[in-house]
Structure formats: structure tokens, C-alpha cells
Design a protein around this motif. Structure first.
Motif, PDB file in Angstrom:
ATOM      1  N   PHE A  15       0.218  -2.138   9.762  1.00  7.71           N
ATOM      2  CA  PHE A  15      -1.232  -2.229   9.997  1.00  7.71           C
ATOM      3  C   PHE A  15      -1.997  -1.558   8.857  1.00  7.71           C
ATOM      4  CE2 PHE A  15      -4.952   0.196  11.476  1.00  7.71           C
ATOM      5  CZ  PHE A  15      -5.802  -0.860  11.808  1.00  7.71           C
ATOM      6  N   LEU A  16      -1.514  -0.421   8.359  1.00 11.76           N
ATOM      7  CA  LEU A  16      -2.178   0.275   7.253  1.00 11.76           C
ATOM      8  C   LEU A  16      -2.203  -0.591   6.000  1.00 11.76           C
ATOM      9  CD1 LEU A  16      -0.801   3.931   7.597  1.00 11.76           C
ATOM     10  CD2 LEU A  16      -3.097   3.108   8.153  1.00 11.76           C
ATOM     11  N   ASP A  17      -1.106  -1.316   5.743  1.00  8.40           N
ATOM     12  CA  ASP A  17      -1.061  -2.194   4.578  1.00  8.40           C
ATOM     13  C   ASP A  17      -2.079  -3.317   4.733  1.00  8.40           C
ATOM     14  OD1 ASP A  17       0.164  -3.066   2.070  1.00  8.40           O
ATOM     15  OD2 ASP A  17       0.937  -4.744   3.250  1.00  8.40           O
ATOM     16  N   LYS A  19      -7.301  -5.691   3.284  1.00  7.86           N
ATOM     17  CA  LYS A  19      -8.588  -6.206   3.763  1.00  7.86           C
ATOM     18  C   LYS A  19      -9.753  -5.491   3.089  1.00  7.86           C
ATOM     19  CE  LYS A  19     -11.380  -6.600   7.963  1.00  7.86           C
ATOM     20  NZ  LYS A  19     -11.455  -6.301   9.429  1.00  7.86           N
ATOM     21  N   ASN A  20      -9.615  -4.163   2.926  1.00  9.30           N
ATOM     22  CA  ASN A  20     -10.688  -3.359   2.339  1.00  9.30           C
ATOM     23  C   ASN A  20     -10.576  -3.243   0.822  1.00  9.30           C
ATOM     24  OD1 ASN A  20     -11.691  -2.856   4.933  1.00  9.30           O
ATOM     25  ND2 ASN A  20     -10.401  -1.039   5.181  1.00  9.30           N
ATOM     26  N   SER A  25       0.819  -1.212   0.000  1.00  7.58           N
ATOM     27  CA  SER A  25       0.000   0.000   0.000  1.00  7.58           C
ATOM     28  C   SER A  25       0.854   1.264   0.000  1.00  7.58           C
ATOM     29  CB  SER A  25      -0.918  -0.007   1.229  1.00  7.58           C
ATOM     30  OG  SER A  25      -1.454   1.273   1.457  1.00  7.58           O
ATOM     31  N   ILE A  26       0.526   2.211  -0.865  1.00 12.63           N
ATOM     32  CA  ILE A  26       1.248   3.477  -0.922  1.00 12.63           C
ATOM     33  C   ILE A  26       1.097   4.238   0.399  1.00 12.63           C
ATOM     34  CG2 ILE A  26      -0.737   4.576  -2.026  1.00 12.63           C
ATOM     35  CD1 ILE A  26       2.962   5.583  -2.365  1.00 12.63           C
ATOM     36  N   VAL A  27      -0.058   4.100   1.057  1.00  7.79           N
ATOM     37  CA  VAL A  27      -0.261   4.766   2.346  1.00  7.79           C
ATOM     38  C   VAL A  27       0.674   4.180   3.395  1.00  7.79           C
ATOM     39  CG1 VAL A  27      -1.925   5.223   4.190  1.00  7.79           C
ATOM     40  CG2 VAL A  27      -2.632   5.355   1.811  1.00  7.79           C
ATOM     41  N   SER A  28       0.882   2.866   3.338  1.00 12.02           N
ATOM     42  CA  SER A  28       1.793   2.202   4.263  1.00 12.02           C
ATOM     43  C   SER A  28       3.230   2.658   4.053  1.00 12.02           C
ATOM     44  CB  SER A  28       1.699   0.684   4.076  1.00 12.02           C
ATOM     45  OG  SER A  28       2.692   0.024   4.828  1.00 12.02           O
ATOM     46  N   LEU A  29       3.661   2.706   2.784  1.00 11.59           N
ATOM     47  CA  LEU A  29       5.022   3.142   2.471  1.00 11.59           C
ATOM     48  C   LEU A  29       5.209   4.626   2.784  1.00 11.59           C
ATOM     49  CD1 LEU A  29       5.593   1.276  -0.915  1.00 11.59           C
ATOM     50  CD2 LEU A  29       6.605   0.735   1.294  1.00 11.59           C
TER      51      LEU A  29
END
Length: 457
Positions: free
Chosen positions: A201-203, A208-209, A140-144
Motif C-alpha cells: 500500500f505504501l508503494d 500515486k503522489n 518505494s524505499i519506504v515500502s521496502l
């Protein structure tokens, strides 16, 4: 002069003036701080001539003690940037930690380069690369993004030679080497918990979503990147990292060497000289210029001139912050607030964090929050029995999280990483807050052993 409970009222009015001028009227922080400083002096009925003296002394003393090192620190970061050292550091970590471990790679790269280089510069450079990694690895880009920005802000807000922690160290009269060591450890712990742990956790949450992201512009970036770097000579990883390490190691030697060597010896005198913050940074800049020379695409003088232009506003804001802090001390506001807050029996470390966090959240500037808090609490910290070094780190940790849309950094991350406002809050606002709280927890643990750890008392 006004005394008693009116000092609290005047302080609250002063903070309101600062917030309104910065948030509502979009006034530059330098002017806002000066206006607030003058207004505070007038409200306590300080003679106009004394107001002028307090501003001059606060501004001059602050820049007189850290102005040189701020300028040299920006130059050091500029050489690392212009030589291609930042890309080398990032590429090295990415080759070592690829695929599912790419979160570790971007966090380590951000943690190291966040020390001498301003956050926005790191975001500008890393954001396209992070988006390419996200597309290739399916992480996930948000995770990175969370891993990168939390690591960067952890060192940018806590570790010298960046300007904000230097201002805190000077206000609290801390040893730079000792402060660097423990702040770096606290920042690393915060990065592991906030950037990597919460980022993981964000990834998981995005998977999941089934939250997917668009990368239409990635091919254009990769093509431009190959064109711009083709045939360019860049330093090796060791050379790039040494640009950062040389002044830091000199400062550390100057701080810890005299603790273990015979007092008054020649070697101690040498270490005290080269380990002085100004001398160490000057040696570091000279070294950076020499080793960067084969890799620069512009003259050394131009690199230094670019850095000088970048540092101007930083010096003005830092100096005006020092003037505001001096006004709080001269009027008795700082002492009264410290005495009043001590009655609530809140641990000093937690109090330092909370006040810095409130100011950071309210007006969006980490620098203003850290300088104001350290100036206000200097007397309380000196009398608390808690290590001033740990208190300084707690203040810096409070300046990290809860970045809201009133912070320019919020929109820089939103724009450069090309994520939504909601995702920016997830990655940056919440991630930064977790990073800061984790750093505070680490500091609180250290405080239990402060009598046994070198340099804390």
C-alpha cells in the motif's frame, strides 16, 4: 505493607518514575529499572533488607534461567554476521525474488536473520542494500523499508533465541520449543500483513503522489561494497541457514519428540538432553564456530569476545527487569492489578497485548515492556484457562508497534534508511503496529483451537 487501592496508585507512580528517568533524564534502562524497583519497595513500606533480597532474587533467578542462552544466542548471531552469512541469505532471496518482488526478498531475509541478530545490526547491514534495490527497481524505499523492518522486529520481539521473548518464556514458564513454533507462525503472519500487505500500500501511495527519493550516495556504497567483498570466501546458503537452524531444530525435537515417542525410552532421554535450551544453544554455537571457521576474517576467540561485550548490557537490563517483576509480585501489586483488570471482562490475550503496547509506546523499550508485562500478568495467565504460550505471544506482539521518537530504534531506521521523520512513522511506527495487531489476531484464532493443537495446554 500497603494493601487495597493504594497498590494501584503506587504502581502508577512506579511506572511514572520509570518513564521519567528513561525519557526525561535519559537514564540507562538498567539503572532506571533498579531505581524504580527500590522506589516501589519503599512506597509499600517494605523493610530495606527485604528490598535488597527481592532485587537479588529477581535479578539472580532471571539471569540464572536465561543468562546462558542469551549469551550463546548473541554468539550464534555474531558467527552468522562475521562469516558473511547474513549477506548470503539476503543475496539468495534477492536473486530469487527480484524486480517487483524485491519486497518479498527483503522481508524474508529480515525475518530469518532477525531471529539471532540484534535489530540495529540488521538495519545497519540491510539499509544501504535496500536503498540500492529501491533505486534499481523503482519500488518505494519506504515500502521496502517497511517490509524489512517489520519482518525483522516480528522475529526479534517474538521468536527465541532473542533475549526479549526468552524473558517472556521464562517468566511464564513456557516450553521453549512450543513457544518458538507458534511465535514464528504468528510473526510470519504479522510480516505478511504488516510488512508485505501494508508495504505494498505504501508503494502504491508513493506512486500515486509521485513521491520521489534521493540516492546520491548509492554509487559510493556500491563501489565500497564491491571492494570489501572482492575475493572474500563466504558460506553457501545452506551453511548460513544451518547456523540458525541447528539449535532451533534441537529445541523443537526436544519439545515435540516426547509427545509422540514412547515415554521413558532411550531416544526420549537423548532428545530431552540435546533439546534442553542451554545444551541446544551450546551445540549450536560449537557448530557455528566450526562451519564458520573457513569464512572468518578474525580468530574464533575474537568473535566470541565481541559477542560477550555486546551481551553485557542486555543481561543487565534483563536481570533488572526480572527484579522489577519480582518486586511487583512480592508486594502484591501484580495480583491486585490482575484481579482488578479481570473485572472489566477484557479477553486475556487482548489485555496482554494492550498493556505491553502501552508500556512499549510510553517508554520506547521493547524489553522493558515485555518483561514488565509478563511478570505482572503471570498469576492472571496461570488462572485464566487460556494457553500461556498464546498469552506470551500476545505480550510479545504488544511490544512491536507504535514506536515513537522516544525509541532509539525509530532514529536508527530514520538515519540508516535516510528517510524523513514522516516516512519513518509511515513505514516503522504504523507498519510495526499493523504487524503486531495482525500477530494478535492470529493468536486469537489459534486460541479457538487451543484444545486441539499440540503443546498449547
Amino acid at each position: 505493607m500497603v494493601t487495597g487501592g493504594w497498590l494501584i496508585v503506587i504502581f502508577l507512580i512506579a511506572i511514572a518514575i520509570l518513564l521519567i528517568t528513561i525519557i526525561k533524564f535519559k537514564v540507562n534502562a538498567f539503572i532506571a529499572l533498579l531505581v524504580t524497583t527500590i522506589g516501589t519497595g519503599l512506597m509499600v513500606r517494605m523493610p530495606v533488607s527485604d528490598i535488597s533480597k527481592v532485587i537479588g532474587n529477581g535479578f539472580g533467578n532471571t539471569l540464572g534461567s536465561i543468562g546462558v542462552i542469551i549469551g550463546l544466542g548473541v554468539m550464534l548471531g555474531r558467527f552468522l554476521y562475521e562469516s558473511g552469512g547474513i549477506e548470503v541469505i539476503a543475496d539468495t532471496f534477492l536473486k530469487r525474488f527480484n524486480g517487483s518482488k524485491s519486497r518479498i526478498a527483503v522481508a524474508m531475509a529480515g525475518f530469518i536473520t532477525g531471529i539471532p541478530v540484534f535489530g540495529d545490526v540488521v538495519h545497519i547491514m540491510y539499509a544501504p542494500m535496500v536503498r540500492v534495490i529501491s533505486k534499481k527497481t523503482k519500488v518505494s524505499i519506504v515500502s521496502l523499508c517497511c517490509a524489512t523492518v517489520c519482518a525483522t522486529v516480528a522475529t526479534g520481539a517474538m521468536v527465541i533465541p532473542t533475549p526479549n521473548p526468552m524473558a517472556v518464556a521464562e517468566n511464564l514458564q513456557l516450553d521453549y520449543g512450543v513457544f518458538f513454533l507458534y511465535a514464528a507462525l504468528a510473526g510470519l503472519f504479522g510480516t505478511i500483513v504488516g510488512g508485505l500487505g501494508y508495504g505494498r500500500f505504501l508503494d502504491w501511495q508513493d506512486r500515486k503522489n509521485h513521491h520521489e527519493y534521493a540516492f546520491e550516495d548509492i554509487e559510493d556504497f556500491e563501489k565500497e561494497s564491491r571492494t570489501s567483498t572482492a575475493g572474500r570466501k563466504v558460506p553457501g546458503f545452506g551453511v548460513a541457514v544451518s547456523i540458525l537452524l541447528v539449535p532451533i531444530m534441537l529445541i523443537l525435537f526436544g519439545s515435540f519428540g516426547p509427545m509422540i515417542l514412547p515415554e521413558g525410552g532411550t531416544l526420549v532421554k537423548i532428545l530431552n538432553f540435546v533439546g534442553d535450551k542451554n545444551i541446544a544453544m551450546l551445540i549450536g554455537v560449537i557448530y557455528a564456530a566450526l562451519v564458520s571457521l573457513p569464512y572468518l576474517q578474525k580468530p574464533v576467540g575474537d568473535v566470541m569476545n565481541d559477542a560477550a561485550g555486546q551481551v553485557g548490557l542486555v543481561l543487565l537490563i534483563t536481570g533488572s527487569g526480572g527484579a522489577f517483576g519480582k518486586m511487583l509480585q512480592s508486594t502484591g501489586i501484580a495480583d491486585f492489578i490482575a484481579a482488578s483488570l479481570s473485572q472489566f471482562h477484557i479477553p486475556v490475550l487482548v489485555l496482554c497485548f494492550i498493556i505491553a503496547q502501552i508500556l512499549r509506546c510510553a517508554q520506547g523499550s521493547t524489553g522493558v515492556a515485555l518483561i514488565t508485562t509478563s511478570s505482572m500478568f503471570a498469576p492472571l495467565i496461570a488462572a485464566s484457562g487460556i494457553s500461556p504460550v498464546l498469552c506470551g505471544i500476545a505480550i510479545c506482539a504488544g511490544g512491536i508497534g507504535l514506536s515513537l521518537p522516544n525509541d532509539s530504534g525509530f532514529w536508527a531506521i530514520n538515519r540508516f534508511y535516510k528517510i524523513s521523520v514522516e516516512d519513518t512513522i509511515r513505514a516503522w511506527t504504523i507498519g510495526g503496529f499493523i504487524t503486531g495487531v495482525a500477530a494478535l489476531v492470529f493468536v486469537c484464532i489459534l486460541s479457538v483451537f487451543q484444545a486441539h493443537l499440540p503443546g498449547l495446554l
